[in-house]
Design a protein around this motif. Structure first.
Motif, mmCIF file in Angstrom:
data_model
loop_
_atom_site.group_PDB
_atom_site.id
_atom_site.type_symbol
_atom_site.label_atom_id
_atom_site.label_comp_id
_atom_site.label_asym_id
_atom_site.label_seq_id
_atom_site.Cartn_x
_atom_site.Cartn_y
_atom_site.Cartn_z
ATOM 1 N N THR A 51 0.829 -1.209 0.000
ATOM 2 C CA THR A 51 0.000 0.000 0.000
ATOM 3 C C THR A 51 0.857 1.249 0.000
ATOM 4 N N LEU A 52 0.448 2.248 -0.818
ATOM 5 C CA LEU A 52 1.049 3.576 -0.791
ATOM 6 C C LEU A 52 -0.001 4.545 -0.265
ATOM 7 N N LYS A 53 0.355 5.315 0.769
ATOM 8 C CA LYS A 53 -0.574 6.299 1.322
ATOM 9 C C LYS A 53 -0.080 7.691 0.918
ATOM 10 N N ILE A 54 -0.868 8.385 0.083
ATOM 11 C CA ILE A 54 -0.485 9.718 -0.388
ATOM 12 C C ILE A 54 -0.637 10.706 0.766
ATOM 13 N N ASP A 55 0.420 11.453 1.034
ATOM 14 C CA ASP A 55 0.407 12.365 2.176
ATOM 15 C C ASP A 55 -0.647 13.459 1.979
ATOM 16 N N GLN A 56 -1.275 13.844 3.104
ATOM 17 C CA GLN A 56 -2.355 14.825 3.053
ATOM 18 C C GLN A 56 -1.871 16.199 2.596
ATOM 19 N N SER A 57 -0.555 16.465 2.691
ATOM 20 C CA SER A 57 -0.058 17.763 2.226
ATOM 21 C C SER A 57 -0.250 17.923 0.728
ATOM 22 N N PHE A 58 -0.299 16.803 -0.024
ATOM 23 C CA PHE A 58 -0.547 16.860 -1.461
ATOM 24 C C PHE A 58 -2.049 16.839 -1.755
ATOM 25 N N VAL A 59 -2.786 16.108 -0.919
ATOM 26 C CA VAL A 59 -4.225 15.975 -1.151
ATOM 27 C C VAL A 59 -4.942 17.290 -0.862
ATOM 28 N N ARG A 60 -4.427 18.055 0.088
ATOM 29 C CA ARG A 60 -5.125 19.255 0.553
ATOM 30 C C ARG A 60 -5.467 20.208 -0.594
ATOM 31 N N ILE B 213 -5.264 19.546 -4.079
ATOM 32 C CA ILE B 213 -5.313 18.937 -5.421
ATOM 33 C C ILE B 213 -6.377 19.582 -6.319
ATOM 34 N N ALA B 214 -7.380 20.166 -5.701
ATOM 35 C CA ALA B 214 -8.445 20.781 -6.517
ATOM 36 C C ALA B 214 -8.067 22.163 -6.996
ATOM 37 N N THR B 215 -7.046 22.770 -6.403
ATOM 38 C CA THR B 215 -6.691 24.154 -6.746
ATOM 39 C C THR B 215 -5.234 24.308 -7.180
ATOM 40 N N ASP B 216 -4.381 23.363 -6.858
ATOM 41 C CA ASP B 216 -2.954 23.494 -7.159
ATOM 42 C C ASP B 216 -2.576 22.451 -8.206
ATOM 43 N N ALA B 217 -2.137 22.926 -9.352
ATOM 44 C CA ALA B 217 -1.827 22.021 -10.460
ATOM 45 C C ALA B 217 -0.664 21.088 -10.120
ATOM 46 N N ASP B 218 0.330 21.608 -9.409
ATOM 47 C CA ASP B 218 1.487 20.759 -9.062
ATOM 48 C C ASP B 218 1.076 19.610 -8.153
ATOM 49 N N ASP B 219 0.266 19.944 -7.111
ATOM 50 C CA ASP B 219 -0.195 18.880 -6.227
ATOM 51 C C ASP B 219 -1.053 17.880 -6.991
ATOM 52 N N ALA B 220 -1.868 18.378 -7.880
ATOM 53 C CA ALA B 220 -2.722 17.491 -8.677
ATOM 54 C C ALA B 220 -1.868 16.551 -9.523
ATOM 55 N N THR B 221 -0.803 17.093 -10.117
ATOM 56 C CA THR B 221 0.085 16.278 -10.952
ATOM 57 C C THR B 221 0.774 15.200 -10.120
ATOM 58 N N ILE B 222 1.236 15.605 -8.911
ATOM 59 C CA ILE B 222 1.929 14.643 -8.044
ATOM 60 C C ILE B 222 0.994 13.515 -7.642
ATOM 61 N N GLY C 290 -6.291 12.365 4.309
ATOM 62 C CA GLY C 290 -6.660 13.755 4.532
ATOM 63 C C GLY C 290 -7.717 14.245 3.568
ATOM 64 N N VAL C 291 -8.610 13.355 3.156
ATOM 65 C CA VAL C 291 -9.697 13.737 2.248
ATOM 66 C C VAL C 291 -10.744 14.466 3.087
ATOM 67 N N GLU C 292 -10.833 15.785 2.877
ATOM 68 C CA GLU C 292 -11.684 16.593 3.758
ATOM 69 C C GLU C 292 -12.777 17.377 3.020
ATOM 70 N N THR C 293 -12.772 17.350 1.673
ATOM 71 C CA THR C 293 -13.784 18.124 0.928
ATOM 72 C C THR C 293 -14.365 17.280 -0.203
ATOM 73 N N PRO C 294 -15.576 17.621 -0.633
ATOM 74 C CA PRO C 294 -16.168 16.918 -1.781
ATOM 75 C C PRO C 294 -15.313 17.079 -3.033
ATOM 76 N N ALA C 295 -14.662 18.241 -3.207
ATOM 77 C CA ALA C 295 -13.846 18.463 -4.401
ATOM 78 C C ALA C 295 -12.649 17.510 -4.417
ATOM 79 N N GLN C 296 -12.028 17.319 -3.270
ATOM 80 C CA GLN C 296 -10.902 16.384 -3.196
ATOM 81 C C GLN C 296 -11.364 14.969 -3.516
ATOM 82 N N LEU C 297 -12.524 14.605 -2.951
ATOM 83 C CA LEU C 297 -13.042 13.255 -3.173
ATOM 84 C C LEU C 297 -13.370 13.048 -4.649
ATOM 85 N N ALA C 298 -13.934 14.074 -5.283
ATOM 86 C CA ALA C 298 -14.280 13.960 -6.702
ATOM 87 C C ALA C 298 -13.027 13.801 -7.546
#
Length: 756
Positions: free
Chosen positions: A656-665, A667-676, A695-703
């Motif tokens: 299992t790989l767990k993506i750190d919440q610093s990237f997930v936070r 992803i809906a607004t930052d292109a670099d985080d989204a790419t990572i 660290g999935v905290e918003t509907p946008a992140q989940l989508a």
């Protein structure tokens, strides 16, 4: 008795002589002239009477024997000496009264004299008639008068012998005493040297010979200063002669405190001694004796002990005691001259991890390497101290402004950035530095030290590998930290920790696939304490291992309890810290907990960070393979925040790989985080690894995650961490997330609920 001829023969052995001897037993010379020659007979009688008178008047005993050694005459002196009358002596052998122990010796000497025709002399003990014993001197000389006969003179030498015995006993006693004294003086560990009244050497024992380099024969009669050369070890000047002082002052004296003896060949040794006068029987001083011994080793040991009392054994740096003394001195000087003093408190980041994983030998060598670099970064007038463990303190005794301390801190960080090559390992450590300044941050050593320590902990809390100046508001945090540390120890004993479980959700089906165990601390006074407030402190004070073992055991116990209750339990993930992972008994500990709780290994997943795995990648592979062989699942937590080698990532048996919440936070607004995040999802899919976004905290992140086909998610948007009781209710509901499992807002629970 021997048939050797007598030395003197005075009596004819014809029958007439025998009859004459019987008729006149006291006759020395028998009458053998014609009976009618009256004048000759008278002359002989007169001659005999004269001889008798002379012999009886002699103080020497006279004993005359025939050829067989049988007595034919003895005088009055002999009778007195022997205690025997003439009648008792006549007819006895000359040696019959000699003491049995002396008889053989006397006979042997008598025979030897007879053969050589020389005078016979012997001193023997004589047995008197009354049983007494007297010493006699026997003398015999050749004499020819009308044939051969033995004539002995006997002298009573008992008085002389008694005196000889007394003198001999006195000599023996004196010799024994002298020998005893000599043996004693040569056996003791001290050197002994004596002089006469003029200061000339009169005696040396063996130790003194060895220490001075002079033999007794060479030293006798020489001036003391030539043989016993001493100097002041501090000034290197000649030291005063102790023997001369003892003679002049007529009292015992000692050497100077730091006296050094210079041996004849120039070798030096530290000595201690005392000198005392020697007196004759009238109390007059006749010389002096010096007793000294080598104290080089004890003096060196004293210096070493004094050094050890103020220095660290491992690094040789000043210790806390010496640092405090120098800091107090520096404060005093700064106060008089209006200057400033800086104190830097340093802690090595991640040292405990290295020490626990590679052993204390490597840890000690690393400390020595770090100590050397610290010393190289400061002035000779500054002090680097090992405060204890992996903590160091640097005293900058004289600075112009606080920024000078900052420059030193930056220099220290640059030096620590270079790897340390220790025991075949390339080790990287960083420094967290706290700085306090006199007089701004304290006016005494203890206050400055405490404030620098407080600033150091704030540097650690700020991300480590940095420095912080002390601020007044830091004390409140420091007090709370001490409070937390003390209560953590109690919490372990009082079972104040609890676990919450945060579901991990399949983003396609919405089913719960697992849960992560998250520790909470229910302190009676502080309330519910989250891991962000105590995990770092637990690591620093050495409690992280027992706390981690508690978490692992409790999680396994709880999952097995759910299974025993017939609930559809899911695997539980437990975070393993770096210190725990490097424990030698990690594998045995995991196996033991699984055995004791009865939990099947497929229900346990262990999470480790990238940095933990990559720190010692080769050894990590072996440990991970062993865990995998047990049936335990493995996950990389906070993936993307560390430095991973893809070649090693492929070798690690990670499921299992767990993506750190610093990237997930973002992803809906930052292109670099989204790419990572997209790249990690794609890499996991290609490596056939399960990917969980944390660290999935918003509907946008989940989508976003669903759009990019991320396998699973974990966070407030899906479910907040649940107590064991609430999680049981969730399992009773068939693993379907209930409304009460979702937070009403993002503010449910402080900080990151996913932190261990």
């Amino acid at each position: 008795m021997s048939n050797a001829p007598p030395l003197v023969r005075l009596v004819d052995d014809d029958a007439a002589a025998s009859r004459s001897l019987e008729a006149a037993p006291n006759a020395l010379i028998p009458i053998s002239a014609a009976a009618g020659d009256k004048e000759n007979q008278d002359a002989l009688r007169n001659s005999e009477a004269l001889f008798r008178a002379i012999s009886d008047a002699s103080p020497l005993g006279i004993f005359v024997s025939d050829a067989h050694g049988v007595c034919v005459y003895s005088n009055a002196a002999y009778h007195k000496i022997s205690g025997r009358s003439f009648a008792q002596t006549l007819g006895t052998n000359w040696n019959s009264a000699i003491h049995p122990e002396d008889r053989q010796r006397a006979l042997a000497a008598w025979h030897a004299a007879a053969r050589a025709q020389v005078p016979f002399h012997s001193e023997v003990r004589f047995l008197r008639e009354d049983g007494g014993v007297v010493w006699m001197r026997l003398n015999a000389a050749p004499l020819s008068v009308g044939g051969m006969a033995q004539v002995q003179t006997v002298e009573d030498i008992s008085v002389r012998k008694s005196l000889e015995f007394v003198l001999r006993a006195a000599e023996e006693a004196l010799f024994e005493e002298k020998e005893r004294a000599q043996v004693t003086l040569n056996s003791i560990g001290d050197a002994v040297l004596s002089t006469d009244i003029l200061g000339k050497v009169s005696y040396l024992n063996r130790v003194a010979e060895a220490m001075t380099g002079w033999s007794r024969e060479e030293a006798l009669g020489r001036p003391l200063a030539e043989v016993f050369t001493i100097i002041d070890g501090t000034t290197r000047q000649a030291a005063a002669n102790p023997a001369q002082r003892a003679i002049e002052e007529d009292r015992s004296v000692g050497l100077i405190a730091d006296c050094v003896l210079v041996r004849r060949d120039g070798v030096e040794s530290a000595i201690e001694d005392s000198a005392a006068p020697i007196h004759n029987r009238y109390g007059q001083v006749t010389g002096a004796v010096i007793v000294f011994h080598d104290v080089s080793q004890s003096r060196a040991m004293t210096l070493k002990m004094a050094h050890l009392a103020q220095h660290d054994v491992l690094t040789g740096l000043p210790n806390r005691l010496l640092m405090t003394e120098r800091l107090s001195l520096a404060i005093g000087l700064a106060q008089r001259h209006g200057r400033q003093v800086a104190l830097l408190f340093l802690d090595m980041d991640r040292f405990k991890h290295i020490n626990d994983s590679l052993g204390h030998v490597v840890g000690d060598e690393l400390l020595q390497s770090v100590a050397g670099r610290l010393v190289a970064c400061v002035r000779a007038t500054d002090t680097v101290c090992r405060h204890g463990g992996d903590e160091f303190v640097i005293l900058l005794a004289d600075i112009d402004k606080p920024q000078d301390a900052a420059h030193v801190a930056e220099k220290l960080h640059l030096a620590s950035a270079l790897p340390h090559l220790v025991g075949g390992h390339e080790l990287h450590v960083s420094l967290s530095i706290g700085i306090s300044i006199y007089p701004d941050d304290g006016s005494d050593a203890n206050t400055l030290m405490g404030n620098a320590d407080t600033a150091m902990y704030h540097a650690k809390a700020s991300g480590r590998n940095t420095y912080r100046f002390f601020r007044a508001d830091m004390n409140a945090r420091a007090v709370r930290r001490l409070l937390v540390e003390g209560r953590l120890r109690r919490a372990l004993k009082e079972d104040e920790f609890v676990l919450h479980y945060q579901p991990q959700i399949d983003l396609v089906s919405g089913a719960m696939t697992g849960a992560e165990a998250l520790i909470r601390w229910r302190d009676p006074e502080l309330g519910l304490v989250y891991p962000g407030e105590f995990i770092t402190i637990a690591e620093e004070c050495g409690l992280i291992v027992p706390i981690g073992r508690w978490v692992l055991r409790e999680a396994c116990r709880q999952v097995q309890a759910w299974r025993d209750a017939g609930l559809p339990a899911v695997p539980v993930a437990v975070n393993i810290s770096a210190v725990e992972f490097r424990q030698r008994d990690l594998l045995d500990g995991v196996a033991l907990i699984l055995k004791e709780t009865g939990l099947a290994s497929r229900y346990l997943e262990l999470e480790l960070t990238e940095s933990v795995l990559m720190d010692h990648a080769e050894s990590s592979v072996a440990v991970l393979e062993a865990l995998k062989a047990m049936g335990v699942s493995l996950a990389i937590d906070d993936f993307g925040t560390g430095y991973s080698s893809l070649s090693y990532l492929k070798r690690f048996p990670i499921g299992t790989l767990k993506i750190d919440q610093s990237f997930v936070r973002d992803i809906a607004t930052d292109a670099d985080d989204a790419t990572i995040v997209s790249a990690v999802i794609g890499m996991g899919r290609n490596l056939k690894q399960r990917v969980i976004a944390v660290g999935v905290e918003t509907p946008a992140q989940l989508a976003f995650l669903r759009t990019h086909q991320c396998d699973e998610g974990q966070g407030f948007e899906l479910s907040y961490p649940l107590s064991a009781h609430d999680f049981t209710r969730l399992l009773l509901g068939g693993n379907d997330l209930q409304p009460w499992s979702r937070p009403a807002s993002r503010d449910q629970g402080p900080g990151s609920p996913c932190a261990h």
